[in-house]
Design an enzyme around this catalytic site. Structure first.
Site, PDB file in Angstrom:
ATOM      1  N   ASP A 227     142.371  80.213  31.384  1.00 41.90           N
ATOM      2  CA  ASP A 227     143.734  80.572  31.043  1.00 41.90           C
ATOM      3  C   ASP A 227     144.350  79.329  30.398  1.00 41.90           C
ATOM      4  O   ASP A 227     143.809  78.223  30.498  1.00 41.90           O
ATOM      5  CB  ASP A 227     144.547  81.046  32.255  1.00 41.90           C
ATOM      6  CG  ASP A 227     145.777  81.866  31.820  1.00 41.90           C
ATOM      7  OD1 ASP A 227     146.164  81.784  30.636  1.00 41.90           O
ATOM      8  OD2 ASP A 227     146.356  82.580  32.657  1.00 41.90           O
TER       9      ASP A 227
HETATM   10  C1  BGC Z   1     148.741  83.885  30.425  1.00 38.88           C
HETATM   11  C2  BGC Z   1     147.603  84.626  29.764  1.00 38.88           C
HETATM   12  C3  BGC Z   1     147.752  84.569  28.261  1.00 38.88           C
HETATM   13  C4  BGC Z   1     147.769  83.108  27.860  1.00 38.88           C
HETATM   14  C5  BGC Z   1     147.900  82.897  26.363  1.00 38.88           C
HETATM   15  C6  BGC Z   1     148.905  82.490  29.877  1.00 38.88           C
HETATM   16  O1  BGC Z   1     150.124  81.952  30.302  1.00 38.88           O
HETATM   17  O2  BGC Z   1     148.536  83.831  31.815  1.00 38.88           O
HETATM   18  O3  BGC Z   1     147.588  85.966  30.199  1.00 38.88           O
HETATM   19  O4  BGC Z   1     146.731  85.283  27.625  1.00 38.88           O
HETATM   20  O5  BGC Z   1     148.872  82.467  28.480  1.00 38.88           O
HETATM   21  O6  BGC Z   1     149.163  83.211  25.923  1.00 38.88           O
END
Ligand code: BGC
Length: 719
Positions: A227
């Site tokens: 993530d």
């Molecule tokens: C989220 C993800 C997301 C990623 C990219 C993170 O804060 O938890 O679900 O895909 O950011 O934006």
């Protein structure tokens, strides 16, 4: 299919710096992607773009179809419709030059307050797994890699970047892991790890869950991506099985924001709760080189990371240019396509079909010529979604008022009634994002005239029917602090209901909410976040052009009755640990176990038609069949649900019933169909920490009905 020899030949030609360019994110020169791998031009490996998800495509500066929230898709109980939505999202990602979509999110809905429930699918693992597999299959049919997220046990936003989920093995295996397992079985190309820890270890470092379970036991051969800013350590993550670091570069302005905040008080900067440290980047850059040189990470691990990324690139035609040919029209499903009429139609279809008719005393469907008062603080704005990385900006959208005005044949009056409910967004919580002076035309940007409760009551009293639209406001990175509707909306509904006995309430919420006035109104619809089709979908269901065929993927109950209520250890946790003490007893499993009646049970939802169930019979080892007839004089869509009740076994505490299968069928007036339901093995098995998956010998009861609390026929099955 990936060609192993081809990939090995490409890999053999790459230098170490070139390999690193395939495992660590970089800045997208075009600025559209959420995550970017630069590729290796000299080796014929093109750049690779990853984009959010999951309610549509959030490519920077681009518009795309805003599909309903994932929980609405799940409420259709229709994996085939999910597949259509997935395919449309895949085509839009392709049209916007993206290679991987950061969707779907399949985390189990454990806590009703979770700010991201709208992005998730269900409180049940069989249901989440089936809908998630539909989405994945669709996305990948457009030659775009699907990314199932967030692996695993990420069920709240409070303290999400630090909290440790303390969970026993049985609970993990029976509830939280299965939707990811279904994703792997569906051929998902990528898995995103969660920010949180599980039993003390950060998910990016979790060798047992990432390396042993996901890659080993389940045989996942795609790549595991972090993530965003979610890699904890270079050595830990590389050895655990993490393959790609994202975004790999610090967020612009993040270091400055962190430093300027500390300049005066010399204290260490603290990132707001739920926001990862956006300066954390480059762990799979030089530190990985050093770790390989020192022998802490085997060199072979880097090859494996690269092999996995190349494998997905090859599988979806990125290495040999075949995808370019597909874009020229080789296959309909592989062509990029953006904001087309068929995508608008799919978005509208999911929004209407995911609408759940919670209660109806007969006022619905509305008569075409009824005079309607449309009331609510946000009736002039579509409810696109919740806040955060899933925010999608559509080209076209329909407000509640516009949808009803274009469908109604009687008079339509409007009133806001009470102050508008402002949307909340993760992006407003980021310390390094400046004030956004762009307006998107939503009500948050429109100076609203002074709302008056009296005007709303007068409008309601003068109309045949009052339709009140209410909503909550949720976002990634924040949990809700209450299940009550925000602002003065409950007062508004009560006042309108007192003025007009034909009051219909249309709820827009990211998950369960409390509806204290529900017995005082004539009908209640739950529309989740309906996306760009908002007003059209609402009107289609209100007037009966579409049957409300959604069913609840989450139990609705008073806040204090959920298993996470009143015990801080269970939620939001104590000392950064959240204890899943309730084990497998969440959602309907909990309410069954407590012999408690929820407000609306899992699987609940009325239809405008009436369905009669015949006797169920077993037709095979894993199948049962039942004949269902539409006894009404109008078409309707029924969701037939099969639950399994296990035999009682000494010393084993099992849920009273567990969902084993379901099927949505469209039936004309008087039509009947025999539906064969495939029963998921998960419902027959339990996970024993000592002996693994176990099927107890005995007689199981397969219960078939309209919801977890409306069983129409049963059939015994011996195991
Ligand atoms: C989220 C993800 C997301 C990623 C990219 C993170 O804060 O938890 O679900 O895909 O950011 O934006």
């Amino acid at each position: 299919m990936a060609d192993d020899d081809h990939i090995e030949a490409v890999l053999a030609r790459l230098s170490r710096p070139q390999k690193l360019a395939l495992v660590r994110g970089a800045t997208d020169p075009e600025g559209t992607a959420t995550g970017y791998l630069s590729g290796v031009k000299e080796a014929g490996i093109p750049p690779f773009r990853l984009v959010d998800g999951p309610l549509g495509i959030r490519a920077e500066g681009q518009r795309a179809t805003a599909f309903p929230a994932s929980i609405a898709t799940a409420a259709t109980f229709d994996p085939d419709l999910a597949r259509q939505q997935g395919a449309a999202m895949g085509r839009e990602a392709a049209a916007l030059g993206q290679d991987a979509l950061l969707a779907p999110g399949v985390n189990i809905i454990r806590v009703p307050h979770c700010g991201r429930n709208f992005e998730y699918l269900s409180e049940d693992p069989v249901h989440a797994g089936a809908v998630g597999a539909g989405l994945i299959d669709g996305i990948q049919s457009a030659d775009v890699v699907a990314t199932v997220k967030h692996f695993v046990a990420n069920n709240q936003e409070t303290h999400r970047t630090t909290v440790s989920t303390e969970v026993d093995e049985r609970t993990l295996r029976e509830l939280y892991l299965p939707p990811f397992r279904s994703a792997v079985d569906a051929g998902v190309g990528s898995v995103m790890t969660a920010y949180n820890r599980v039993n003390g270890t950060h998910m990016s470092d979790h060798g047992r869950l990432v390396g042993d379970v996901l890659k080993g036991e389940w045989g996942f051969d795609g790549y595991v991506v972090s993530d965003w800013y979610g890699i904890e350590s270079t050595v830990g993550a590389a050895n655990a099985g993490m393959d790609v670091e994202m975004p790999g570069v610090a967020a612009p302005g993040a270091a400055e924001a962190a430093n300027s905040d500390t300049a005066d008080d010399a204290e260490e900067f603290e990132w707001p709760d739920g926001i990862p440290d956006a300066t954390r980047a480059g762990l799979f850059g030089d530190p990985l080189v050093e770790a390989i040189d020192s022998g802490e990470v085997p060199a072979e691990r880097l090859d494996d990371m690269v092999r996995r990324v190349l494998g997905q690139m090859d599988r979806f035609g990125r290495l040999d240019g075949s995808r370019t040919a597909a874009e020229d029209g080789a296959s309909d499903d592989q062509a990029g396509e953006l904001d087309s009429q068929r995508h608008r139609d799919i978005a509208a279809d999911v929004a209407a079909r995911g609408t759940v008719l919670l209660d109806n005393d007969g006022v619905l469907p509305l008569a075409d010529g009824a005079d309607v008062a449309v009331i609510g603080p946000n009736i002039d704005e579509p409810k696109l979604g919740g806040g955060g990385s899933s925010e999608t900006t559509p080209v076209h959208s329909v407000t509640p008022v516009a949808g009803i005005e274009s469908r109604a044949e009687g008079a339509v009056t409007t009133a806001f009634g009470v102050p508008q409910i402002a949307s909340v967004s993760l992006f407003d919580l980021l310390p390094f994002v400046g004030e956004d002076d762009d307006t998107d035309g939503t009500a948050a940007d429109i100076a609203q005239q002074d709302p008056s409760l009296d005007d709303a009551v007068d409008a309601a009293a003068a109309a045949d029917v009052a339709v009140v639209f209410v909503r909550d406001a949720t976002t990634e990175a924040r949990d809700r602090d209450s299940l009550a509707l925000p602002g003065q909306q409950d007062d508004l509904v009560s006042a309108v209901a007192a003025a007009n006995e034909n009051t219909v309430v249309v709820v827009r919420s990211g998950g369960p909410v409390e509806l204290p006035w529900r017995e005082d109104v004539a009908a209640v619809l739950e529309q989740w976040y309906p996306g760009q089709a908002d007003g059209d979908a609402a009107a289609a269901v209100l007037y009966g052009d579409r049957d409300p065929s959604g069913r609840l993927p989450v139990t609705f109950a008073p806040e204090g009755e959920f298993p996470t209520a009143g015990a801080e250890r269970r939620y939001p946790g104590v000392d950064d640990e959240v204890h899943y003490d309730e084990g497998v007893f969440i959602g309907y499993r909990h309410f069954d176990d407590e012999d408690a009646d929820p407000t609306y049970p899992f699987g609940h939802g009325h239809s405008y038609a009436t369905f009669e169930y015949g006797d169920a019979e077993t037709t095979g080892e894993r199948t049962v069949a039942v004949t269902v007839k539409n006894a009404a004089d109008r078409p309707g869509r029924e969701v037939i649900q099969a639950y399994v009740r296990p035999p009682s076994v000494d010393g084993v505490d099992r849920p009273r019933r567990e969902l084993a299968g379901f099927e949505a069928v469209q039936l004309d007036a008087d039509e009947q169909k025999t539906v064969a339901l495939t029963l998921d093995d998960l419902a027959f098995s339990r996970y024993d920490p000592n002996s693994g998956w176990t099927v107890d010998t005995g007689t199981y009861t397969v219960e078939i009905g309209r919801s977890s609390r409306d069983i129409r026929t049963t059939v015994p099955v011996d195991r």
